[in-house]
Design an enzyme around this catalytic site. Structure first.
Site, PDB file in Angstrom:
ATOM      1  N   TYR A  28       0.816  -1.215   0.000  1.00 18.22           N
ATOM      2  CA  TYR A  28       0.000   0.000   0.000  1.00 18.22           C
ATOM      3  C   TYR A  28       0.849   1.264   0.000  1.00 18.22           C
ATOM      4  CZ  TYR A  28      -4.724  -1.884   0.779  1.00 18.22           C
ATOM      5  OH  TYR A  28      -5.941  -2.488   0.644  1.00 18.22           O
ATOM      6  N   LYS A  61       3.052 -15.269   1.816  1.00 20.19           N
ATOM      7  CA  LYS A  61       3.171 -15.969   0.524  1.00 20.19           C
ATOM      8  C   LYS A  61       4.647 -16.311   0.340  1.00 20.19           C
ATOM      9  CE  LYS A  61       1.411 -17.464  -3.392  1.00 20.19           C
ATOM     10  NZ  LYS A  61       0.508 -18.629  -3.469  1.00 20.19           N
ATOM     11  N   ASP A  82      -3.203 -18.051   0.017  1.00 25.54           N
ATOM     12  CA  ASP A  82      -4.269 -18.689  -0.783  1.00 25.54           C
ATOM     13  C   ASP A  82      -4.941 -19.798   0.021  1.00 25.54           C
ATOM     14  OD1 ASP A  82      -1.842 -20.059  -0.933  1.00 25.54           O
ATOM     15  OD2 ASP A  82      -2.063 -20.633  -3.041  1.00 25.54           O
ATOM     16  N   ASP A 127      -6.293  -7.023   4.023  1.00 23.49           N
ATOM     17  CA  ASP A 127      -7.452  -6.366   3.408  1.00 23.49           C
ATOM     18  C   ASP A 127      -8.411  -7.418   2.860  1.00 23.49           C
ATOM     19  OD1 ASP A 127      -9.010  -4.241   2.281  1.00 23.49           O
ATOM     20  OD2 ASP A 127      -8.115  -4.712   0.329  1.00 23.49           O
ATOM     21  N   ASP A 145     -12.190  -9.149   4.633  1.00 18.50           N
ATOM     22  CA  ASP A 145     -13.512  -9.128   3.967  1.00 18.50           C
ATOM     23  C   ASP A 145     -14.127 -10.529   3.938  1.00 18.50           C
ATOM     24  OD1 ASP A 145     -13.520  -6.413   3.485  1.00 18.50           O
ATOM     25  OD2 ASP A 145     -14.061  -6.610   1.363  1.00 18.50           O
TER      26      ASP A 145
HETATM   27  C1  IPM Z   1     -10.306  -1.303   4.116  1.00 17.83           C
HETATM   28  C2  IPM Z   1     -10.602  -0.653   2.791  1.00 17.83           C
HETATM   29  C3  IPM Z   1      -9.466   0.286   2.437  1.00 17.83           C
HETATM   30  C4  IPM Z   1      -8.206  -0.530   2.329  1.00 17.83           C
HETATM   31  C5  IPM Z   1      -9.679   1.123   1.173  1.00 17.83           C
HETATM   32  C6  IPM Z   1     -10.980   1.887   1.196  1.00 17.83           C
HETATM   33  C7  IPM Z   1      -8.529   2.061   0.926  1.00 17.83           C
HETATM   34  O1  IPM Z   1     -10.823  -1.617   1.821  1.00 17.83           O
HETATM   35  O2  IPM Z   1     -10.137  -0.565   5.106  1.00 17.83           O
HETATM   36  O3  IPM Z   1     -10.244  -2.529   4.157  1.00 17.83           O
HETATM   37  O4  IPM Z   1      -7.936  -1.118   1.275  1.00 17.83           O
HETATM   38  O5  IPM Z   1      -7.479  -0.620   3.309  1.00 17.83           O
HETATM   39 MG    MG Z   2     -10.903  -3.611   2.590  1.00 20.50          MG
END
Ligand code: IPM
Ligand code: MG
Length: 357
Positions: A143, A191, A223, A247, A251
């Site tokens: 990032y 990884k 993975d 990240d 999710d």
């Molecule tokens: C998160 C989001 C952010 C990230 C984006 C909005 C920049 O997806 O906080 O997970 O990738 O960190």
């Molecule tokens: Mg995110």
């Protein structure tokens, strides 16, 4: 107890202002109920700040963030700003705050409420009582790695995934310490079969584990970790990983809990100063309709009270109220189940307040 703590509220874009409004109501209520002495200030960030000031992270917002004791952020981004140049995009504000405040430790718990086991995308027996904590490194890796950019007249683009031993070690310590307070198992995700940066990651985490002999450390390739999270998520307790992998994995973990609308997060620096955000984004498709689930933002307030202010009782009272409201069958629109007791965003906020003791 009075403490004179200042909280900066940054509602941001999309559903951010709606969910922050409820979180603010809850914080205000707990504040007077427990006499916490917290004062709140609200400023613009993201696309809404760009509209007014021409930049997503105005100086006033950054300065207030640096000066406040904790920050509650709603969400940033939306289709109106998708075509802006990179530096002006709303997401830059988020990344700017994370790096300017050195919020390197991102804690993303994925806890499935027993009242929501029907809402998960996995079968009930796979997820019942799920309680896992993903610890994501937040100010390094791909990032922020340099060099980065577009080259070859726009025909190529590149980023750099880089970690120093120091960066890996400090997030590693946060993870080992969290594991010590929980089930004493830690899974580090990388990884290492392909990337040098991951080989270093694995080496540093392995060395560090000697200082935490009570924690059982394992390593997993990213993975496989993604697969294991949907195959048998309860095998994990604490996971630690880099910025990009964290990240993605967070999710996946979020969805296991029924809705991404349920998950709070904390981003902390080495003094436990923190920015607290719901994991969900700005969800422009449902914004302004009262459909957003404010529980992630409200749980983020609970995390703030716990991690930045050490106010465990007040924090628990919020979590308890959330569980009570869910047990009574109240749901926002993102949660499957109880069709009869669907609440709007602000009705849900009010219910949480009604149940607060
Ligand atoms: C998160 C989001 C952010 C990230 C984006 C909005 C920049 O997806 O906080 O997970 O990738 O960190
Ligand atoms: Mg995110």
């Amino acid at each position: 107890m009075t403490s004179n703590k200042t909280v900066l509220i940054l509602p941001g874009d999309g559903i951010g202002p709606e969910v922050c409004n409820e979180a603010k109501k809850v914080l205000g209520h707990v504040n007077s109920l427990h006499n916490l002495g917290i004062s709140m200030q609200e400023l613009l960030v993201g696309g809404s700040a760009y509209e007014k000031f021409g930049k997503p992270l105005p100086e006033e917002t950054l300065t207030a963030a640096i000066e406040s004791d904790a920050i509650l952020l709603g969400a940033v981004g939306g289709p109106n700003w998708d075509n802006l140049e990179y530096e002006l995009r709303p997401e830059r504000a988020l990344l700017g705050l994370r790096s300017e405040l050195d919020l390197f430790a991102n804690l993303r718990p994925a806890i499935l409420s027993k009242h929501l086991s029907d809402s998960s995308s996995l079968k009930k027996d796979k997820v019942q009582d799920l309680d896992l904590l993903i610890i994501r490194e937040l100010t390094g890796g791909i990032y922020f790695g340099e060099p980065r950019g577009v080259t070859d007249s726009g025909n190529s683009a590149f980023n750099t995934m880089i970690y120093s031993k120091k960066e890996i070690e400090r997030i590693g310590r946060v993870a080992f310490e969290a594991a010590q307070k929980r089930n004493k198992t830690l899974c580090s995700v990388d990884k290492a079969n392909v990337l040098e940066v991951s080989v270093l990651w694995r080496e540093v985490i392995t060395n560090l584990s000697k200082e935490y002999p009570d924690v059982e450390l394992s390593h997993m390739l990213v993975d496989n970790a993604a697969m294991q999270l949907v195959r048998n998520p309860k095998q994990f307790d604490v996971m630690v990983t880099g910025n990009l992998f964290g990240d993605i994995l967070s999710d996946i973990a979020a969805m296991l809990t029924g809705s991404i609308g349920m998950l709070p997060s904390a981003s902390l620096n080495s003094d436990n100063k923190g920015m607290y955000e719901p994991v969900h984004g700005s969800a422009p498709d449902i914004s302004g309709k009262g459909l957003a689930n404010p529980l992630a933002a409200i749980s983020s307030v609970a995390m703030m009270l716990k991690y930045s202010f050490d106010l465990n009782e007040a924090s628990k009272s919020i979590e308890k109220s959330i569980q009570e409201v869910l047990s009574e069958g109240y749901r926002t629109h993102d949660l499957e189940g109880a069709q009869n007791k669907k609440l709007t965003t602000s009705e849900m906020g009010n219910k949480i307040i009604e149940n607060l003791k």
